[in-house]
Write a protein that holds these residues in place. Structure first.
Motif, PDB file in Angstrom:
ATOM      1  N   GLY A 116      16.533   4.913  20.665  1.00 41.12           N
ATOM      2  CA  GLY A 116      15.217   5.039  20.065  1.00 41.12           C
ATOM      3  C   GLY A 116      14.437   3.738  20.013  1.00 41.12           C
ATOM      4  O   GLY A 116      14.979   2.686  19.669  1.00 41.12           O
ATOM      5  N   ASP A 117      13.145   3.829  20.350  1.00 41.74           N
ATOM      6  CA  ASP A 117      12.279   2.656  20.310  1.00 41.74           C
ATOM      7  C   ASP A 117      11.317   2.761  19.125  1.00 41.74           C
ATOM      8  O   ASP A 117      11.446   3.647  18.266  1.00 41.74           O
ATOM      9  N   LEU A 118      10.355   1.878  19.086  1.00 43.85           N
ATOM     10  CA  LEU A 118       9.415   1.848  17.968  1.00 43.85           C
ATOM     11  C   LEU A 118       8.562   3.115  17.923  1.00 43.85           C
ATOM     12  O   LEU A 118       8.246   3.624  16.841  1.00 43.85           O
ATOM     13  N   ALA A 119       8.196   3.628  19.075  1.00 45.60           N
ATOM     14  CA  ALA A 119       7.388   4.848  19.118  1.00 45.60           C
ATOM     15  C   ALA A 119       8.158   6.016  18.504  1.00 45.60           C
ATOM     16  O   ALA A 119       7.598   6.830  17.757  1.00 45.60           O
ATOM     17  N   GLU A 121      10.585   5.745  16.263  1.00 49.68           N
ATOM     18  CA  GLU A 121      10.646   5.485  14.827  1.00 49.68           C
ATOM     19  C   GLU A 121       9.362   5.935  14.141  1.00 49.68           C
ATOM     20  O   GLU A 121       9.391   6.522  13.059  1.00 49.68           O
ATOM     21  N   SER A 122       8.241   5.668  14.770  1.00 52.56           N
ATOM     22  CA  SER A 122       6.947   6.045  14.188  1.00 52.56           C
ATOM     23  C   SER A 122       6.828   7.563  14.061  1.00 52.56           C
ATOM     24  O   SER A 122       6.337   8.075  13.049  1.00 52.56           O
ATOM     25  N   ARG A 123       7.261   8.297  15.093  1.00 48.32           N
ATOM     26  CA  ARG A 123       7.221   9.763  15.034  1.00 48.32           C
ATOM     27  C   ARG A 123       8.150  10.287  13.949  1.00 48.32           C
ATOM     28  O   ARG A 123       7.824  11.233  13.233  1.00 48.32           O
ATOM     29  N   LEU A 124       9.313   9.658  13.823  1.00 46.40           N
ATOM     30  CA  LEU A 124      10.269  10.086  12.809  1.00 46.40           C
ATOM     31  C   LEU A 124       9.731   9.825  11.407  1.00 46.40           C
ATOM     32  O   LEU A 124       9.871  10.665  10.510  1.00 46.40           O
ATOM     33  N   VAL A 125       9.124   8.684  11.206  1.00 49.70           N
ATOM     34  CA  VAL A 125       8.532   8.364   9.903  1.00 49.70           C
ATOM     35  C   VAL A 125       7.465   9.397   9.546  1.00 49.70           C
ATOM     36  O   VAL A 125       7.383   9.871   8.410  1.00 49.70           O
ATOM     37  N   ALA A 126       6.642   9.764  10.515  1.00 48.26           N
ATOM     38  CA  ALA A 126       5.593  10.756  10.272  1.00 48.26           C
ATOM     39  C   ALA A 126       6.196  12.112   9.914  1.00 48.26           C
ATOM     40  O   ALA A 126       5.720  12.790   8.995  1.00 48.26           O
TER      41      ALA A 126
END
Length: 237
Positions: A116-119, A121-126
């Motif tokens: 997993g990359d930053l993108a 992580e961002s989707r998961l946080v959302a």
């Protein structure tokens, strides 16, 4: 000699979506499937093709095609001379689905955390933020699962493994998720105040964001086993 060209015939009118047999069969499939997964059609329910066609305003053939697709997903069963029935549930099937899902989803989760990359992580946080802001049950109806929450729940679990990258593993995970969904929904009226589902999700989320693979897998397994334990006590089994 002058050649006179006949005007080109007019292009055929496009077939409106709702008059397309394929579209109608898929609409019937989607609705019956949603009703099965939401337990509006309970396990063991006899499926009357004519009645379904009338309710869904489609042809008998569209319903038969829809039921055939659902049979391939093991959501309905067919017996000679007896027609279609919503697939029954059993303690053994629950155990088998739970063990298979733990194995497949844990593998997907491990790989997702590694890749997993930053993108991602961002989707998961959302997805986590959306799920954490919703109530699991409908307002004033604690025994009824919220459809909005259910969608957010599915998206959260899918995003956890969203960086896995192995399409075959993800297909199997999705199939097992949907099979277990019927059982999970059966557990809602049986849950007691001792189970804190949001806390279980947060434990998984925190471990994943910390990139702690073993803690994340342990939290996921615990989460899935708790649901299976509650459902196992159901009189429906």
């Amino acid at each position: 000699m002058k050649i006179i060209h006949s005007p080109a015939p007019p292009a055929p009118e496009p077939v409106p979506p709702e008059t397309s047999g394929v579209t109608k069969s898929h609409r019937a499939y989607a609705q019956i499937r949603a009703d099965i997964l939401a337990c509006r059609l309970m396990p063991g329910t006899k499926l009357n093709i004519a009645a379904l066609a009338g309710e869904l305003d489609v042809s008998l053939g569209a319903v038969r095609e829809a039921l055939s697709m659902l049979q391939s997903e093991a959501l309905v069963v067919s017996e000679p001379q007896r027609g279609y029935t919503v697939s029954p549930v059993s303690p053994k099937e629950l155990a088998d689905i739970t063990e298979a899902r733990i194995a497949i989803e844990s593998l997907c989760l491990r790989t997702s955390i590694e890749r997993g990359d930053l993108a991602w992580e961002s989707r998961l946080v959302a997805a986590w933020h959306r799920l954490s802001r919703l109530s699991q049950s409908e307002a004033g109806k604690e025994e009824h699962l919220s459809e909005v929450w259910s969608k957010a729940h599915a998206e959260f679990h899918a995003e956890l493994v969203g960086a896995c990258g192995n399409d075959w593993l993800l297909r199997m995970r999705a199939m097992l998720y949907e099979q277990s969904e019927r059982y999970r929904r059966m557990s809602v009226p049986l849950q007691t105040e001792t189970r804190d589902v949001p806390a279980e999700h947060k434990a998984i989320f925190d471990a994943v964001m910390d990139r702690d693979i073993e803690r994340a897998v342990t939290a996921l397994e615990s989460h899935l086993r708790k649901t299976a334990t509650i459902v196992r006590a159901s009189v429906a089994l």
